[in-house]
Design a protein around this motif. Structure first.
Motif, short mmCIF file in Angstrom:
data_model
loop_
_atom_site.label_atom_id
_atom_site.label_comp_id
_atom_site.label_asym_id
_atom_site.label_seq_id
_atom_site.Cartn_x
_atom_site.Cartn_y
_atom_site.Cartn_z
N SER A 9 83.21 56.18 14.43
CA SER A 9 84.09 57.03 15.61
C SER A 9 85.04 55.82 15.87
N PRO A 51 87.85 55.70 19.31
CA PRO A 51 88.21 56.19 20.45
C PRO A 51 88.82 57.64 20.83
N LYS A 52 88.25 58.51 21.38
CA LYS A 52 88.87 59.86 21.67
C LYS A 52 88.67 60.76 20.58
N ASN A 53 88.05 60.48 19.66
CA ASN A 53 87.67 61.15 18.22
C ASN A 53 86.17 61.47 18.18
#
Length: 141
Positions: free
Chosen positions: A17, A19-21
């Motif tokens: 992971s 950020p923002k995905n």
């Protein structure tokens, strides 16, 4: 698991992971070599042509199975919110932060033979100090 006399390698599925995905499943390898008895390597994207390697202390991952540990570039967090069967590894560098989740059972299965090979506290017995000093200083004997 690939295990030779002096190395242990285990292919796992990591969930990466950023950020923002959304998390993305990614093939990865955990690798241990008696020649560097304190360290393990996590190769993300292995066995592709250009995996991203992170090297950190075997002790960090071992302790991280039981309690949050680490500082700086690598943090290890056990069984966190809603992901009770995963070990979370937070990797940071100047480019940003990535979160890698790996099944606890896979990590534990990888670590067991490393400790059979080199028990905790016996790492220094497996190091060639002369080679290490030569490598650090850039001098070859």
């Amino acid at each position: 698991m690939d295990q030779h006399l002096s190395t242990v390698t285990r292919t796992v599925t990591a969930h990466l992971s950023i950020p923002k995905n959304l998390p993305v499943p990614l093939s990865a390898e955990l690798h241990y070599d008696m020649a560097d008895p304190y360290a393990i390597r996590l190769s993300l994207g292995a066995p592709t042509k250009r995996p991203v390697d992170w090297v950190f202390a075997r002790e960090l991952v071992t302790e991280g199975l039981h309690r949050p540990t680490g500082s700086g570039d690598v943090l290890v967090i056990p069984r966190h919110r809603g992901h009770l069967h995963f070990l979370r590894v937070v990797l940071r560098n100047l480019a940003g932060t990535a979160v890698v989740d790996i099944a606890v059972r896979e990590v534990a299965a990888f670590l067991r033979p490393t400790f059979a090979m080199v028990p905790e506290g016996a790492e220094s017995l497996h190091m060639n100090i002369d080679d290490t000093i030569s490598e650090l200083t850039g001098r070859r004997g």
